[in-house]
Design a protein around this motif. Structure first.
Motif, mmCIF file in Angstrom:
data_model
loop_
_atom_site.group_PDB
_atom_site.id
_atom_site.type_symbol
_atom_site.label_atom_id
_atom_site.label_comp_id
_atom_site.label_asym_id
_atom_site.label_seq_id
_atom_site.Cartn_x
_atom_site.Cartn_y
_atom_site.Cartn_z
ATOM 1 N N ALA A 280 -7.891 11.710 9.017
ATOM 2 C CA ALA A 280 -6.304 11.541 9.270
ATOM 3 C C ALA A 280 -5.878 10.215 8.626
ATOM 4 O O ALA A 280 -6.783 9.243 8.297
ATOM 5 C CB ALA A 280 -6.153 11.247 10.647
ATOM 6 N N LEU A 281 -4.930 10.156 8.093
ATOM 7 C CA LEU A 281 -4.327 8.556 7.484
ATOM 8 C C LEU A 281 -4.216 7.768 8.284
ATOM 9 O O LEU A 281 -3.625 7.773 9.330
ATOM 10 C CB LEU A 281 -3.321 8.881 6.562
ATOM 11 C CG LEU A 281 -3.402 9.983 5.614
ATOM 12 C CD1 LEU A 281 -1.967 10.039 4.760
ATOM 13 C CD2 LEU A 281 -4.539 9.648 4.391
ATOM 14 N N ALA A 282 -4.479 6.393 7.864
ATOM 15 C CA ALA A 282 -4.114 5.181 8.951
ATOM 16 C C ALA A 282 -3.414 4.510 7.849
ATOM 17 O O ALA A 282 -3.880 3.897 7.012
ATOM 18 C CB ALA A 282 -5.472 4.469 9.298
ATOM 19 N N MET A 283 -2.247 4.098 8.454
ATOM 20 C CA MET A 283 -1.279 3.386 7.505
ATOM 21 C C MET A 283 -0.637 1.836 8.229
ATOM 22 O O MET A 283 -0.933 1.857 9.433
ATOM 23 C CB MET A 283 0.034 3.808 7.320
ATOM 24 C CG MET A 283 -0.180 5.342 6.896
ATOM 25 S SD MET A 283 1.660 6.223 6.955
ATOM 26 C CE MET A 283 0.868 7.836 5.984
ATOM 27 N N GLY A 284 -0.682 0.757 7.295
ATOM 28 C CA GLY A 284 -0.379 -0.514 7.824
ATOM 29 C C GLY A 284 -0.619 -1.501 6.879
ATOM 30 O O GLY A 284 -0.984 -1.244 5.664
ATOM 31 N N ASN A 285 -0.635 -2.847 7.323
ATOM 32 C CA ASN A 285 0.072 -3.296 8.427
ATOM 33 C C ASN A 285 0.748 -4.702 8.270
ATOM 34 O O ASN A 285 0.297 -5.631 9.152
ATOM 35 C CB ASN A 285 -0.716 -3.196 9.484
ATOM 36 C CG ASN A 285 -1.746 -4.077 9.864
ATOM 37 O OD1 ASN A 285 -2.380 -4.561 8.675
ATOM 38 N ND2 ASN A 285 -2.346 -4.652 10.874
ATOM 39 N N LEU A 286 1.175 -4.774 7.051
ATOM 40 C CA LEU A 286 1.698 -6.119 6.414
ATOM 41 C C LEU A 286 2.874 -6.584 7.268
ATOM 42 O O LEU A 286 3.882 -5.807 7.531
ATOM 43 C CB LEU A 286 1.936 -6.046 5.116
ATOM 44 C CG LEU A 286 0.517 -6.014 4.266
ATOM 45 C CD1 LEU A 286 0.903 -5.679 2.929
ATOM 46 C CD2 LEU A 286 -0.107 -7.500 4.359
ATOM 47 N N ASP A 287 3.039 -7.845 7.812
ATOM 48 C CA ASP A 287 3.915 -8.239 8.694
ATOM 49 C C ASP A 287 5.588 -8.158 7.821
ATOM 50 O O ASP A 287 5.587 -8.756 6.991
ATOM 51 C CB ASP A 287 4.011 -9.740 9.023
ATOM 52 C CG ASP A 287 4.689 -10.136 10.241
ATOM 53 O OD1 ASP A 287 6.180 -9.831 10.266
ATOM 54 O OD2 ASP A 287 4.200 -10.806 11.177
ATOM 55 N N PRO A 288 6.419 -7.367 8.459
ATOM 56 C CA PRO A 288 7.581 -7.068 7.842
ATOM 57 C C PRO A 288 8.647 -8.494 7.862
ATOM 58 O O PRO A 288 9.413 -8.489 6.893
ATOM 59 C CB PRO A 288 8.176 -6.088 8.610
ATOM 60 C CG PRO A 288 7.612 -5.867 9.852
ATOM 61 C CD PRO A 288 6.218 -6.584 9.726
ATOM 62 N N VAL A 289 8.390 -9.232 8.795
ATOM 63 C CA VAL A 289 9.241 -10.537 8.854
ATOM 64 C C VAL A 289 8.517 -11.528 8.245
ATOM 65 O O VAL A 289 9.074 -12.292 7.195
ATOM 66 C CB VAL A 289 9.724 -10.696 10.282
ATOM 67 C CG1 VAL A 289 10.425 -12.010 10.621
ATOM 68 C CG2 VAL A 289 10.337 -9.508 10.930
ATOM 69 N N SER A 290 7.323 -11.957 8.737
ATOM 70 C CA SER A 290 6.591 -13.232 8.120
ATOM 71 C C SER A 290 6.371 -13.104 6.654
ATOM 72 O O SER A 290 6.208 -14.082 6.097
ATOM 73 C CB SER A 290 5.714 -13.767 9.221
ATOM 74 O OG SER A 290 4.525 -12.932 8.961
ATOM 75 N N LEU A 291 6.041 -11.809 6.510
ATOM 76 C CA LEU A 291 5.563 -11.793 5.078
ATOM 77 C C LEU A 291 6.712 -11.076 4.169
ATOM 78 O O LEU A 291 7.259 -11.881 3.148
ATOM 79 C CB LEU A 291 4.116 -10.728 4.874
ATOM 80 C CG LEU A 291 3.052 -11.544 5.342
ATOM 81 C CD1 LEU A 291 1.978 -10.365 5.683
ATOM 82 C CD2 LEU A 291 2.546 -12.691 4.396
ATOM 83 N N PHE A 292 6.946 -9.881 4.208
ATOM 84 C CA PHE A 292 7.985 -9.064 3.426
ATOM 85 C C PHE A 292 9.333 -10.011 3.313
ATOM 86 O O PHE A 292 9.927 -10.065 2.066
ATOM 87 C CB PHE A 292 8.202 -7.767 3.913
ATOM 88 C CG PHE A 292 7.314 -6.614 3.448
ATOM 89 C CD1 PHE A 292 7.458 -6.050 2.239
ATOM 90 C CD2 PHE A 292 6.254 -6.376 3.990
ATOM 91 C CE1 PHE A 292 6.486 -5.023 1.645
ATOM 92 C CE2 PHE A 292 5.390 -5.461 3.586
ATOM 93 C CZ PHE A 292 5.695 -4.736 2.520
#
Length: 336
Positions: free
Chosen positions: A269-281
């Motif tokens: 099964a795939l496991a996706m993630g997980n860079l912070d969308p607010v503090s990083l992106f």
């Protein structure tokens, strides 16, 4: 694209030497085409145009629709506010007591903005043929919390579990019907967002979320349609409950240790993630974004089922420089 074998797609990702990326992002596309968030969440054509613009610009493994957790609640009759450039939100409480649960009717699929979301998915599935297209929907516990109030639903499962199950069953039945309609548009799967279940213990998450999701997964997931279960509320305490749903892929938020999550996800099964969308992106400098991406790629190197992603939907006004840094890091890692 509807004929794409998703089991083969997943297997190819796992077998591939290079890591692929599937950030959950629509807002940058909305801004690229000069529209507002309100435009995109109320007009299926605008929504599709944003998805299409992103698919043309970035080498994502799949295209995704916006993560809007108000669509299903609105169909039930909840009041929604639509800021011009922020995601919509539910106002107040639709169900004020346990008696209101009994009277609650499961809505038809022509209520609220459901038709506009089906339109966006249909247009995307028809036009984007070089990669899978993933629809989006809310999970049953998160929907129940939006209808009954998040604090109140947590109390209800202890005070009156029978009433809680009745509400969850109605939510689940509607989500199943919505997923079937999304599947009929030709998309290749759905990202089911169940963040509120992350507030529960593993045992309660299983009983009040995973049991219902598992039933949906068993009815809609097949060779050509994949369920990706997203739970950004999970800090590591309910990964087991997530995996119990039998979804083909799991999407994790930035609060979890990605390596620890990968240890609990089955290898097929795939496991996706997980860079912070607010503090990083959104808020980091591009150099910081690139370093964080490289660090995550290095930490997850020994897991072939890892897919690089944001921890949740990237917010409005995410700088293009940071998205570019994200992909530059991926390219550098894959070519090292």
């Amino acid at each position: 694209m509807s004929k794409l074998n998703m089991k083969e797609w997943i297997n190819e990702i796992i077998q591939k030497k290079e890591v692929v990326a599937m950030p959950i992002m629509t807002h940058p596309g909305i801004e690229m085409i000069g529209k507002t968030v309100r435009d995109a969440v109320t007009d299926g054509q605008v929504h599709y145009n944003a998805i299409q613009a992103l698919s043309e610009k970035y080498p994502t493994a799949a295209a995704t629709v916006i993560m809007d957790l108000t669509v299903e609640a609105e169909a039930f009759g909840a009041e929604i506010v639509f800021p011009e450039n922020e995601v919509p939100s539910v106002v107040g409480r639709l169900l004020n007591d346990e008696g209101a649960i009994d009277k609650l009717e499961i809505p038809a699929l022509n209520k609220g903005r459901i038709p506009q979301y089906l339109k966006a998915n249909m247009l995307a599935a028809k036009a984007i043929t070089d990669r899978p297209v993933f629809a989006g929907c809310i999970g049953p516990y998160s929907l129940a919390g939006r209808l009954y109030d998040m604090s109140e639903i947590m109390m209800l499962i202890y005070i009156n579990p029978e009433a809680a199950h009745s509400l969850l069953k109605k939510c689940s039945d509607f989500i199943l019907r919505y997923c079937m309609a999304l599947k009929a548009t030709g998309v290749n799967g759905v990202v089911m967002a169940e963040p509120a279940a992350g507030l529960l213990s593993d045992e309660d998450c299983t009983q009040y979320s995973s049991v219902f999701i598992k039933e949906i997964v068993e009815k809609v997931q097949d060779d050509h349609f994949t369920v990706i279960l997203h739970n950004c509320g999970n800090t590591g305490h309910c990964t087991r409950a997530m995996v119990a749903t039998g979804a083909a892929a799991y999407h994790f938020g930035n609060k979890i240790n990605m390596v620890e999550a990968l240890k609990e996800v089955p290898g097929d099964a795939l496991a996706m993630g997980n860079l912070d969308p607010v503090s990083l992106f959104k808020a980091a400098a591009p150099e910081e974004m690139k370093k964080a991406t490289l660090d995550l790629l290095e930490a997850t190197r020994s897991y072939p089922n890892f897919v690089l992603s944001s921890g949740c939907d990237t917010p409005p006004h995410t700088p293009a420089e940071n998205i570019d840094a994200f992909f530059a890091a991926l390219n550098e890692f894959n070519n090292a």
